[in-house]
Motif scaffolding. Structure first.
Motif, mmCIF file in Angstrom:
data_model
loop_
_atom_site.group_PDB
_atom_site.id
_atom_site.type_symbol
_atom_site.label_atom_id
_atom_site.label_comp_id
_atom_site.label_asym_id
_atom_site.label_seq_id
_atom_site.Cartn_x
_atom_site.Cartn_y
_atom_site.Cartn_z
ATOM 1 N N ARG A 1 -3.169 8.053 -5.811
ATOM 2 C CA ARG A 1 -3.721 7.966 -4.446
ATOM 3 C C ARG A 1 -4.995 7.130 -4.451
ATOM 4 O O ARG A 1 -5.253 6.353 -3.543
ATOM 5 N N LYS B 1 -4.252 3.534 -4.550
ATOM 6 C CA LYS B 1 -3.821 3.088 -3.231
ATOM 7 C C LYS B 1 -5.041 2.891 -2.337
ATOM 8 O O LYS B 1 -5.176 1.880 -1.664
ATOM 9 N N GLU B 2 -5.948 3.886 -2.369
ATOM 10 C CA GLU B 2 -7.095 3.812 -1.477
ATOM 11 C C GLU B 2 -8.104 2.742 -1.885
ATOM 12 O O GLU B 2 -8.603 1.994 -1.062
ATOM 13 N N GLY C 1 0.789 -1.230 0.000
ATOM 14 C CA GLY C 1 0.000 0.000 0.000
ATOM 15 C C GLY C 1 0.819 1.277 0.000
ATOM 16 O O GLY C 1 0.247 2.367 -0.005
ATOM 17 N N GLU C 2 2.137 1.167 -0.013
ATOM 18 C CA GLU C 2 2.961 2.384 -0.035
ATOM 19 C C GLU C 2 3.153 2.885 -1.459
ATOM 20 O O GLU C 2 3.183 2.105 -2.417
ATOM 21 N N ILE C 3 3.310 4.205 -1.584
ATOM 22 C CA ILE C 3 3.699 4.804 -2.859
ATOM 23 C C ILE C 3 5.118 5.338 -2.692
ATOM 24 O O ILE C 3 5.382 6.170 -1.815
ATOM 25 N N THR D 1 0.316 -1.073 -4.314
ATOM 26 C CA THR D 1 1.660 -0.603 -3.972
ATOM 27 C C THR D 1 2.287 -0.065 -5.253
ATOM 28 O O THR D 1 2.202 -0.709 -6.300
ATOM 29 N N ASN E 1 -5.692 -0.768 -2.654
ATOM 30 C CA ASN E 1 -4.545 -1.037 -1.781
ATOM 31 C C ASN E 1 -3.288 -1.348 -2.595
ATOM 32 O O ASN E 1 -2.497 -2.230 -2.252
#
Ligand SMILES: Nc1ncnc2c1ncn2[C@@H]1O[C@H](COP(=O)(O)OP(=O)(O)OP(=O)(O)O)[C@@H](O)[C@H]1O
Ligand SMILES: [Mg+2]
Length: 255
Positions: A178, A181-182, A29-31, A187, A185
């Motif tokens: 974003r 990601k939201e 889940g990180e960018i 990465t 989820n």
């Protein structure tokens, strides 16, 4: 949850050390934005993580597997650094997205439906029948991103995805990341030259120039010493708003 571990890798190409002792981890889940000067090794790092280039030392684990095994899982999406498409490239925008589903065992109708859904996701649905080669650079990038996403990857590697996308569109491109990601989820590990912009959108910055000079929160990255380590001493910081170096009024200039 850790999904990528890069441990002490070094890469030598034609007797030149391109990457040296690179260590970092990426959580689900990180960018992450990889930044650094031209020739700093950003593309080489991504290719090494994906197993296209063999490091001379070190260890890489992606989903707990070696790069060669990990790429077979179908969980990984990759958008290479942009290369120009020949004028006679025979595919429509929809065809290009369908290429992303080539290995999926679903019916043709389902594939088309899914490809359309992703063209919509990148706001390109009205271009589905247009030849890919006739689209602008930024539009091609959007379609290519749809091709990567349609395969339902869990992690995507994007090499300079915002190149050719104009500033207004770029803004929405980062909003789009974003949203990925939201909603999914996802990465994201991306290479970018938009240092001033990425600071507001990413979870971590990787400052790369042969060494990984910096890996951490964007706020810490915008320190003069850090930037000079990565870009060299000729870098000049232009900060319009001193109390907010990671804000939108920041950019780097070369003397
Ligand atoms: N296949 C190759 N053969 C020879 N040298 C290579 C090869 N691939 C990369 N290099 C060299 O490795 C160095 C790093 O290249 P790389 O493409 O990783 O940089 P980069 O950070 O992605 O740069 P850019 O911002 O311009 O995309 C460069 O000096 C390049 O010339
Ligand atoms: Mg590159």
């Amino acid at each position: 949850m850790k999904i990528l571990t890069v441990e002490n890798i070094s890469v030598i190409i034609n007797d030149r050390t391109i990457l040296e002792n690179i260590t970092f981890t990426v959580n689900k889940g990180e960018i992450i934005a990889i930044v650094g000067p031209n020739g700093g090794g950003k593309t080489t790092l991504i290719k090494t993580i994906l197993g296209f280039i063999k490091p001379i030392k070190g260890n890489i684990l992606l989903f707990g597997k070696s790069p060669e095994e990990a790429v077979k899982t179908g969980k990984i999406g990759y958008l290479p650094q942009k290369s120009s498409v020949p004028k006679d490239f025979p595919f429509s925008a929809l065809d290009v997205v369908l290429l992303g589903l080539i290995n999926k065992k679903i019916s043709k109708e389902e594939k088309i439906q899914k490809a359309r859904e992703y063209l919509r996701y990148v706001n390109m649905e009205s271009f589905e029948n247009k030849p890919y080669s006739s689209l602008s650079g930024g539009q091609q990038q959007r379609v290519s991103i749809a091709r990567v996403l349609v395969a339902d990857p869990e992690i995507i590697f994007l090499d300079e995805p915002s190149t050719g996308i104009d500033v207004v569109a770029q803004e929405s491109f980062y909003d789009f990341l974003r949203r990925l990601k939201e909603e999914k989820n996802m990465t994201v590990v991306m290479v970018s030259h938009d240092v001033g912009v990425v600071g507001r959108f990413v979870d971590k910055v990787a400052g790369l120039n042969r060494y990984l000079h910096f890996y951490g929160h964007p706020k810490e990255f915008f320190k003069k010493e850090t930037l000079q380590n990565i870009y060299g001493s000729e870098v000049e910081l232009i900060v319009h708003s001193p109390e907010c170096v990671a804000c939108e009024h920041f950019h780097i200039e070369f003397k």
